[in-house]
Enzyme design. Structure first.
Site, PDB file in Angstrom:
ATOM      1  CB  SER A 184       8.379   6.069   3.706  1.00  0.00           C
ATOM      2  OG  SER A 184       7.226   6.506   2.715  1.00  0.00           O
ATOM      3  CD  GLU A 313       4.590  10.345   8.888  1.00  0.00           C
ATOM      4  OE1 GLU A 313       5.300  10.385   8.027  1.00  0.00           O
ATOM      5  OE2 GLU A 313       4.775   9.041   9.877  1.00  0.00           O
ATOM      6  CG  HIS A 405       7.098  10.842   5.290  1.00  0.00           C
ATOM      7  ND1 HIS A 405       6.457   9.868   5.824  1.00  0.00           N
ATOM      8  CD2 HIS A 405       7.695  10.408   3.938  1.00  0.00           C
ATOM      9  CE1 HIS A 405       6.892   8.746   5.184  1.00  0.00           C
ATOM     10  NE2 HIS A 405       7.510   9.129   4.070  1.00  0.00           N
TER      11      HIS A 405
END
Length: 484
Positions: A184, A313, A405
């Protein structure tokens, strides 16, 4: 056992169990307070004697995760000023071992190296020296002040990598075989490091999990953000460096709410699309250009690259709050239009998931914008890059998270026992074995065990099966050409 290691600032004493030596909370730079606040990282102050490195060091000022995210992610808070620190896990009596340096995510405002999921024991068990890095977050790391230095958080990461070059051999690591990896905001940071002259030569390989080289702010937008912060706390721009860190964290939270409730592009610029108030800034000096453009021009040509994303995600940001269930066709059309997609784009998404709700299609489209397409652009820009996709679905929240995610983190670190908030209570250990083994192989040799992306668009699929596939969802990939 309590091994002692001499670093450039002084000796540290760790502890060993089950063949793994641990050294926690070692300062790699001076505490970013007083004269060091809003300044490039300064060398760590030397100490006399032997410093015990048995507990996690302080963490950077951060707001923590709002509900319901606070039920999914662990926010570690350790008070103290020396938060520019590293944790080291090393095989006992290692010598010349490959090194992996972890840069955590958290939207540039949250996270730390002390999160249990990031424990490096499994990497050390398998012959790797693992280093976890803390860096300045939020305003402290990414606020652009008049006449100030941009991207202090990135410069912290560079300082940590220099510390690795100078010290890691004493822990049994090979400074010539360093892999930097992150997820990320950590992966987006690495995208920037690949484009930064200051980071050149500090690592040999890079792994970007759910992040690429697109998420940056212009100087103009970053300057406006600084003005909004000053207005929020009621001081001039020149007075901002005197505002206590916690007050800046509160201002940051207030601005984030404003972005969500009144997303005016004229006011917020690229923050609207990127959904983060603080990001790396293309200042022309620390970060000369948008990272993907620099990488396309060859700035990362000497670095082995592994990049990837998860299949779903953006469900992490839509499902827990119920936003995915509330999405309508009108919302779907509006977002597609905002991204500049052609009129038939949604039809192509519907072909891939013919029975999907508007919320699921919205998550697919936003996944592509934020994560999958930037990943693909990195692979296209860098000859020999390897690509993966994680596609195991979480059972949490009745399965609505899908392969969301951050879900892969416990699998990569082989710390599934610490990641139950996302993975549930019976995740497949064999999948963790496969992913962790691939990351170790890449850090050791530069080859994770499958062929590079190339013209065949080869992607390693980590799901209920582990196999190499060609150009997954190629039709939806193609609609972003010239757009993202």
């Amino acid at each position: 056992m309590h091994p002692e290691v001499k670093t450039t600032a002084g000796k540290v004493r760790g502890w060993t169990a089950d063949g793994v030596a641990r050294f926690l909370g070692i300062p790699y730079a001076a505490a970013p307070f007083g004269a060091n606040r809003f300044a490039p990282p300064a060398p760590a102050l030397a100490w006399d004697g032997v410093r015990d490195a048995w507990e996690h060091g302080p963490t950077a000022p951060a707001p923590g995760y709002p509900p319901p995210m606070d039920q999914i992610f662990t926010a570690m808070v350790v008070p103290g000023e020396e938060y520019l620190n590293v944790n080291v896990w090393a095989p006992d009596a290692a010598e010349g071992a490959p090194v992996m340096v972890w840069i955590h995510g958290g939207a540039f405002v949250n996270g730390s190296n002390s999160v249990p999921t990031y424990d490096g024991t499994a990497f050390a068990r398998d012959g790797v020296v693992l280093v976890g890095v803390n860096y300045r977050l939020g305003a402290e790391g990414f606020l652009l002040l008049p006449g100030g230095t941009a991207n202090l958080g990135l410069l912290d990461q560079v300082a940590a990598l220099r510390w690795v070059q100078e010290n890691i051999a004493a822990f049994g690591g090979d400074p010539g075989n360093v892999t930097v990896f992150g997820e990320s905001a950590g992966a987006m940071s690495i995208g920037s490091l690949l484009a930064m002259p200051a980071a050149d030569g500090l690592f040999r390989r890079a792994v970007l999990q759910s992040g690429g080289g697109h998420h940056v702010l212009s100087v103009a937008t970053a300057a406006r953000i600084a003005g909004y912060v000053a207005d929020e706390v009621g001081v001039s721009l020149e007075e901002l460096p005197q505002v206590p860190p916690q007050r800046l964290v509160e201002a940051q939270q207030a601005l984030a709410v404003q972005v969500q409730t009144a997303p005016d592009p004229a006011r917020w610029g690229e923050v609207i699309a990127n959904a983060m108030v603080y990001e790396p800034v293309v200042d022309g000096d620390v970060l000369p250009d948008v990272p993907i453009r620099r990488i396309t021009s060859g700035s990362a040509s000497g670095v082995d690259l592994l990049v990837g994303s998860t299949r779903d995600e953006h469900r992490l940001f839509l499902a827990p709050s119920g936003a995915m269930d509330r999405a309508t066709d009108a919302v779907l059309q509006a977002v597609a239009g905002g991204y500049g997609l052609p009129g038939d784009a949604l039809d192509k998404y519907r072909v891939v998931r013919p029975d999907a709700s508007p919320g699921v299609l919205l998550a697919d489209m936003m996944t592509d914008w934020f994560f999958r397409i930037p990943t693909i652009r990195m692979a296209e820009a860098h000859a020999g890059a390897y690509v993966y996709e994680f596609d195991w679905a979480s059972p949490v929240l009745d399965g609505s998270l899908g392969s969301c995610h951050a879900l892969e983190l416990g699998f990569v670190f082989d710390t599934l026992h610490s990641a139950s908030g996302l993975v549930g209570h019976e995740p497949p250990q064999e999948l963790a074995d496969a992913m962790h083994r691939a990351w170790v192989a890449f850090a050791t040799t530069g080859d994770p065990g499958w062929e590079p992306y190339g013209r065949e668009r080869s992607v390693r699929h980590f799901g209920t099966t582990v196999e190499t596939v060609r150009d997954p969802r190629g039709d939806t990939r193609a609609i972003w050409e010239g757009i993202r």
